[in-house]
Design an enzyme around this catalytic site. Sequence first.
Site, PDB file in Angstrom:
ATOM      1  N   GLU A  74       0.895  -1.047   0.005  1.00  0.00           N
ATOM      2  CA  GLU A  74       0.032  -0.072  -0.061  1.00  0.00           C
ATOM      3  C   GLU A  74       0.727   1.178   0.064  1.00  0.00           C
ATOM      4  OE1 GLU A  74      -3.048  -0.005   3.033  1.00  0.00           O
ATOM      5  OE2 GLU A  74      -3.704   2.082   2.871  1.00  0.00           O
ATOM      6  N   LYS A  76      -7.037  -0.517  11.865  1.00  0.00           N
ATOM      7  CA  LYS A  76      -6.333  -1.088  10.427  1.00  0.00           C
ATOM      8  C   LYS A  76      -5.279  -0.224  10.020  1.00  0.00           C
ATOM      9  CE  LYS A  76      -5.744  -1.506   5.811  1.00  0.00           C
ATOM     10  NZ  LYS A  76      -4.955  -0.763   4.847  1.00  0.00           N
ATOM     11  N   ASP A 116       4.646 -14.323  12.307  1.00  0.00           N
ATOM     12  CA  ASP A 116       3.636 -14.755  11.996  1.00  0.00           C
ATOM     13  C   ASP A 116       2.488 -13.628  12.129  1.00  0.00           C
ATOM     14  OD1 ASP A 116       0.939 -15.869  11.877  1.00  0.00           O
ATOM     15  OD2 ASP A 116       1.649 -17.691  12.969  1.00  0.00           O
ATOM     16  N   HIS A 120      -2.559  10.343  -0.610  1.00  0.00           N
ATOM     17  CA  HIS A 120      -2.747   8.821  -1.050  1.00  0.00           C
ATOM     18  C   HIS A 120      -2.878   8.673  -2.344  1.00  0.00           C
ATOM     19  CE1 HIS A 120      -3.589   4.833   0.163  1.00  0.00           C
ATOM     20  NE2 HIS A 120      -4.189   4.567  -0.807  1.00  0.00           N
TER      21      HIS A 120
END
Length: 432
Positions: free
Chosen positions: A84, A269, A285, A384
């Site tokens: 991203e 998030k 992990d 962005h």
Amino acid sequence: MPVDNSRLKGFFRLSVEERRKIVAELTGLSSEHVDALANYGELDELSANRMIENVIGTMSLPIGVATNFLIDGVQYIIPYCIEEASVVAAASNMAKRCLVGGGFSTNCDDSIMISQVQILDLIDLESAEQAILAAKHELIDMCNSLPSTMIRLGGGCKDIQTRIIDSESGKMLVLHLLVDTRDAMGANAVNTMAELVSDRVEEISSGRVHLKILSNLAAHRLARASAIFTPEELSDDGARDDGVKIIDGILEAYHFATADPYRATTHNKGIMNAISAIALACGQDWRAIEAGCHAWASQSNGVYTSMTQWSKDEEGNLVGNIEIPLAVGIVGGASKVHPAARANIEILGVKSAKELAGIMAAAGLAQNLGAMRALATKGIQDGHMKLHAKNMAVSAGAVDDEIGIVAERVKAQLGPITQQLVVEVLAALRSE
Ligand code: NAD
């Protein structure tokens, strides 16, 4: 290794090779690690085939480094592995803004993991619970009888706790083996211990042992980070008034997340953008980490909320805190076998799992501030989409030099950047 200066001015303007050279020089990377980073698609067939089943190929993602991080007085360059755009830039930008206040401070628990043993078919749960607790030391000794470097280094099972749970299958007794896994994530180690004691647990409890598996809610393995941001540092032009407004806007954004799970999910998030990207870069992990962090965010009263806490101090500075369970390791798992993960751990120069956890928590806090600051000021789409413009040009079919030209022209336009606009700009370029 930690570096003398993580500020790296103008780093983003360099070529990929120049950046790699600088990071290698600053962190003392060996040529083997430099080669692992430079070798796009760095996993050879043999290594990939050893890691999972039914291998048919590999897939690469970019590794970028976040700069400006001062954590517990040490400067770090932090590798992120992520697809991203704008995540690495935002983290570096926010890390720079707390340098005046001394950067980030961290405080992490020892590496205590929980391994659960589920006991069913009990007639008298309380008596079984008492019998298990009476035999606690015998069971702990049994766990620690395993031949293991982790135990030799002072790790191993430290305590056993019990819980009685009511479920659709009736009441059950659950043991928690609390195991210090030192510098390992520890999943395999604690699962082995749970399986090792299960027969004896059946004898002692007169019940039937069913599941024997770690909990990814690593509630005894919390990583904490905090930082202070002055209004001047949060303003782009250093103006206090502007910074005060930005802080108020950030607090309004934060209060939205604490009150609403729909907002908290996106807010968190953004935190995991840093934590999972560093986890991936360092061979951790990341599913285990994601599961643990999100579950922890619902722990206080059962309602899902923000993983961070933000407030204003008496001087009007913004104060940020994060506390999350981070089961990470610098031995075991992919951290020691994946060549790029080994190189990234070397770039960080961490000497313990705790140090890695502290860095990840600090980066998560910075990332959270980056998203809230953008949302509370001009919105995230401007920055962005500008960083995303090259990807959009490729999606529209641009090749070679066209990619950069289309991205620049799209960024120079007024108004929102849309895929339709990108298609039109590419068509116009081709007709020149
Ligand atoms: P591992 O099995 O490789 O064990 C670590 C080894 O390193 C042990 O043998 C230990 O004795 C040794 N060691 C050497 N130096 C050490 C030190 N300083 N500190 C601690 N140990 C040291 O790795 P692990 O961490 O037990 O397991 C991690 C793996 O388990 C990950 O790949 C994870 O994906 C996987 N896993 C996860 C889950 C889950 O999260 N639910 C379940 C099963 C397996």
